[in-house]
Design an enzyme around this catalytic site. Structure first.
Site, PDB file in Angstrom:
ATOM      1  N   HIS A   1       0.844  -1.203   0.000  1.00  0.00           N
ATOM      2  CA  HIS A   1       0.000   0.000   0.000  1.00  0.00           C
ATOM      3  C   HIS A   1       0.877   1.250   0.000  1.00  0.00           C
ATOM      4  CE1 HIS A   1      -3.581   2.449   1.126  1.00  0.00           C
ATOM      5  NE2 HIS A   1      -2.654   3.193   1.717  1.00  0.00           N
ATOM      6  N   GLU A   2       1.813   1.303   0.928  1.00  0.00           N
ATOM      7  CA  GLU A   2       2.696   2.467   1.012  1.00  0.00           C
ATOM      8  C   GLU A   2       3.640   2.538  -0.182  1.00  0.00           C
ATOM      9  OE1 GLU A   2       2.097   4.740   3.082  1.00  0.00           O
ATOM     10  OE2 GLU A   2       0.634   3.587   4.230  1.00  0.00           O
TER      11      GLU A   2
ATOM     12  N   HIS B   1       2.016   4.503  -2.901  1.00  0.00           N
ATOM     13  CA  HIS B   1       2.201   5.950  -2.722  1.00  0.00           C
ATOM     14  C   HIS B   1       3.619   6.363  -3.113  1.00  0.00           C
ATOM     15  CE1 HIS B   1      -1.634   6.347  -0.806  1.00  0.00           C
ATOM     16  NE2 HIS B   1      -1.294   5.709   0.304  1.00  0.00           N
TER      17      HIS B   1
END
Length: 377
Positions: free
Chosen positions: A25-26, A29
């Site tokens: 998820h990170e 980003h």
């Protein structure tokens, strides 16, 4: 009934589910930020005191916190929760300021924020595509194979051979659609549109309520119409078609999550059914004890829910940022910094309250309150 897995296996399974999903998820980003030339000051997995880490040649600090319940990417210029420019940002040299998150146009900031949930959905699509390719897809038409005597279907006048076109206005493409629709609507009266001998028929069925226990003793309240499936066939799925099948499954699960959320908001489903980290840990241990296919399937489900929850329009979540960026794009100027600050404070308070609620629910589901009541009594 199978004996529940021990605490060590549960903890290992929980970290094995949450850790990689938070990382990807990170990473979504981070990679989107890299694409647009945004410098990342820190990439963290876990919260709290740093227990291990290193700094790469770009100046990004990669670190692990002692509490593996989340993570974050801190981009250059993130000086407040709302990522709003301030005096400190304005004082940066022009070259450094150009590499900050706030310096980028709103569409680039939106892509960076949305990339995290998108990667979670992509992970789930790949996992479910793999299952579809290697195991095939179970399919049965939305036709009544048999009607259980005394069931809601019998009371509504359904007959074997009826083809169910829609339930509650939602079209049914397979028998699995019928089961999934009914499962989360115990006790609800829904409109049924069907075809009988080529003729359209409309009726109403009140979905029955069934309480089931799984092999670990967990009890669930689910809906049942009371019809049997027609003949089931297993359809092979080619490697090329598998991603589309995986995406279809993800859409169906997200739609189910939206339905369940709507039921909670309208009071048709109890907030006691909301679970948090403790319940995820418990289920992780149970699924790992059942074997790798069950455990990997759970990873896909948690990844979908992680992406779904983060896209909710709640300040402090990715969806909250995207909501403000949408307003900024329409107004052609950012929302007032003070308004955003108060919104993020409210969002943080709401998230903390939700965490307390789901932890309370998790402890109750594990029998803590029942055991305490027995001791007091």
């Amino acid at each position: 009934m199978i004996e529940a897995p021990g605490v060590p296996l549960t903890l290992i399974a929980f970290v094995a589910v949450i850790g990689p999903l938070v990382f990807v998820h990170e990473m979504g980003h981070y990679l989107a930020g890299r694409l647009f030339g945004i410098k990342a000051d820190a990439f963290a997995i876990g919260f709290g005191r740093e227990v291990a880490g290193f700094t790469d040649r770009r100046g990004t600090r990669w670190k692990f916190g002692w509490l593996p319940l989340g993570g974050y990417v801190r981009f250059a210029g993130d000086m407040n929760p709302a990522s709003q420019p301030d005096a400190e940002w304005l004082s940066l040299p022009a070259a450094e300021r150009a590499q900050t998150f706030q310096a980028k146009p709103v569409w680039q900031r939106a892509i960076v924020v949305a990339a995290g949930p998108v990667v979670n959905f992509l992970v789930a699509i790949l996992i479910l595509a793999g299952f579809a390719h290697f195991y095939g897809v179970r399919y049965a038409p939305p036709t009544v194979g048999e009607v259980v005597a005394g069931s809601p279907a019998a009371a509504a006048g359904l007959k074997a051979g009826d083809r169910i076109v829609s339930l509650g206005g939602r079209s049914m493409e397979s028998f699995a659609d019928i089961a999934q629709y009914a499962m989360i609507r115990p006790g609800e009266a829904v409109r049924v549109s069907l075809e009988r001998a080529g003729q359209p028929v409309n009726t109403t069925v009140t979905i029955g309520t069934l309480r089931q226990r799984d092999r670990f003793g967990n009890e669930y309240r689910i809906g049942r119409v009371g019809i049997g499936s027609p003949k089931v066939e297993y359809r092979p799925v080619s490697l090329i078609a598998a991603p589309a099948e995986g995406a279809r499954e993800v859409v169906a699960i997200v739609r189910g999550s939206l339905d369940a959320l709507g039921q909670i908001i309208t009071g048709r489903r109890s907030v006691e059914e909301l679970g948090g980290p403790l319940r995820i840990a418990k289920v992780s241990g149970e699924q790992m004890s059942l074997g790798w296919p069950s455990f990997i399937g759970l990873i896909a489900l948690v990844s979908i829910n992680l992406g779904f929850i983060n896209l909710l329009p709640v300040p402090m979540l990715d969806g909250g940022h995207l909501m403000f960026y949408a307003i900024e794009a329409i107004r052609r100027r950012p929302v007032d910094a003070q308004v955003q600050e108060w919104a993020f404070r409210g969002g943080l308070a709401a998230i903390l309250a939700l965490m307390i609620l789901v932890t309370f629910n998790d402890l109750g589901q594990m029998g803590l309150w029942r055991n305490l009541a027995g001791l007091i009594g």
